[in-house]
Design a protein around this motif. Structure first.
Motif, mmCIF file in Angstrom:
data_model
loop_
_atom_site.group_PDB
_atom_site.id
_atom_site.type_symbol
_atom_site.label_atom_id
_atom_site.label_comp_id
_atom_site.label_asym_id
_atom_site.label_seq_id
_atom_site.Cartn_x
_atom_site.Cartn_y
_atom_site.Cartn_z
ATOM 1 N N GLU A 155 -34.608 0.327 3.467
ATOM 2 C CA GLU A 155 -35.696 0.508 4.422
ATOM 3 C C GLU A 155 -36.351 1.874 4.263
ATOM 4 O O GLU A 155 -37.578 2.007 4.317
ATOM 5 N N GLU A 156 -35.517 2.905 4.051
ATOM 6 C CA GLU A 156 -36.074 4.235 3.840
ATOM 7 C C GLU A 156 -36.827 4.294 2.507
ATOM 8 O O GLU A 156 -37.875 4.943 2.405
ATOM 9 N N ASP A 191 -48.142 1.154 5.779
ATOM 10 C CA ASP A 191 -46.977 1.443 6.613
ATOM 11 C C ASP A 191 -46.146 0.184 6.830
ATOM 12 O O ASP A 191 -46.660 -0.848 7.252
ATOM 13 N N VAL A 192 -44.872 0.276 6.543
ATOM 14 C CA VAL A 192 -43.990 -0.884 6.668
ATOM 15 C C VAL A 192 -43.421 -1.001 8.068
ATOM 16 O O VAL A 192 -43.407 -2.078 8.664
ATOM 17 N N ARG A 193 -42.973 0.113 8.604
ATOM 18 C CA ARG A 193 -42.276 0.069 9.890
ATOM 19 C C ARG A 193 -43.210 -0.054 11.086
ATOM 20 O O ARG A 193 -42.932 -0.793 12.030
ATOM 21 N N ALA A 215 -44.316 3.567 0.713
ATOM 22 C CA ALA A 215 -45.573 3.510 1.465
ATOM 23 C C ALA A 215 -46.245 4.879 1.492
ATOM 24 O O ALA A 215 -47.469 4.989 1.333
ATOM 25 N N GLU A 256 -35.510 14.205 6.972
ATOM 26 C CA GLU A 256 -36.913 13.826 6.849
ATOM 27 C C GLU A 256 -37.657 14.838 5.982
ATOM 28 O O GLU A 256 -38.553 14.469 5.202
ATOM 29 N N GLU A 279 -38.443 1.846 1.144
ATOM 30 C CA GLU A 279 -39.727 1.171 1.349
ATOM 31 C C GLU A 279 -40.705 2.089 2.072
ATOM 32 O O GLU A 279 -41.899 2.121 1.760
ATOM 33 N N ARG A 280 -40.206 2.861 3.021
ATOM 34 C CA ARG A 280 -41.066 3.802 3.754
ATOM 35 C C ARG A 280 -41.589 4.891 2.809
ATOM 36 O O ARG A 280 -42.771 5.254 2.869
#
Length: 268
Positions: free
Chosen positions: A36-37, A142-144, A43, A8, A39-40
């Motif tokens: 997915e990461e 925020d996507v998640r 964001a 992270e 996309e985060r």
């Protein structure tokens, strides 16, 4: 030789443009293999750009008179005294830049306070659109996890926010305007909790409703408009409640949403 796992801290450094050159390629390969990461991270980058767009104009604003006095050169009498070691000389431009940096840091840490004294009512009114816009910029990309409790659990969301705010609060219905509730979350205000409800339309465009109970009791229900960087905001105060609708849509469309929200809260 096996590559080090991407952490992270690596991702945050990537967003901050502070990754070492030799690590940059590894992180980009990781993001290419983990959509997915990626996309985060996108964001986070969008939040960063939006916050810069919102606060960079502060660098070009003239210094308020009180700060200009503080930043002005010392008097002749003062220059006769030996300079205090290790204290940098501050020019007005550097002073303004320092204020802007403090404001951006405050936004990230949720400290969007008005810096200059005004009558309480107007100070709170002035803070409302900026606080709402910052909350929109931080959470809407925020996507998640854009919300804490989703619309599927609306009863739970309403009960939780009403309890924390100490008064019943319900998300308005905006389906007739093409917006469906995503959910909501609890936010810290200046002196108490604030509710944020989030909506989206069929294209994915998001808007947020910010509900505060920190306002001086009054019935000044006239709409006011503010533009905070890329975010348009309609806001008003009714009694102890402050409301702000924020989105990256044009003023006329946002005005229709604000009117619908106002009408529903008026009849609650």
């Amino acid at each position: 030789m096996s590559k080090r796992p991407v952490t992270e801290a690596d991702l945050q450094s990537y967003v901050d443009d502070s990754l070492p050159e030799e690590r940059l390629g590894e992180v980009e390969d990781y993001l290419a293999a983990h959509p997915e990461e990626a996309e985060r991270v996108r964001a986070f980058l969008a939040q960063k750009m939006a916050l810069k767009a919102m606060f960079n104009p502060v660098l070009d604003e003239p210094l308020p008179e009180k700060l200009r006095v503080l930043a002005s050169p010392p008097s002749i009498a003062a220059t006769d005294r030996p300079a205090t070691p290790f204290l940098p000389r501050w020019s007005p431009q550097r002073f303004a830049a320092g204020i802007a940096i403090a404001m951006i840091s405050g936004a990230a840490g949720w400290l969007a306070h008005d810096q200059y004294p005004r009558p309480e009512r107007w100070a709170q009114m002035a803070q409302l659109p900026r606080q709402a816009a910052i909350a929109h910029v931080v959470f809407s990309p925020d996507v998640r996890r854009p919300v804490e409790i989703s619309a599927e659990n609306e009863d739970q969301l309403v009960a939780w926010l009403s309890k924390r705010l100490g008064t019943p609060v319900h998300p308005p219905k905006l389906g007739a305007l093409g917006y469906e509730l995503i959910g909501g979350r609890l936010l810290p205000g200046n002196s108490g909790p604030v509710a944020q409800f989030m909506y989206h339309d069929a294209t994915g465009q998001r808007l947020t409703l910010y509900v505060s109970i920190e306002n001086t009791a009054n019935h000044d229900t006239a709409f006011r408009f503010a533009q905070e960087g890329p975010v348009n905001v309609f806001y008003w105060v009714d009694g102890k409640f402050g409301y702000a609708i924020s989105a990256g849509i044009d003023r006329d469309k946002l005005a229709r949403v604000a009117t619908a929200v106002y009408s529903q809260f008026e009849h609650q």
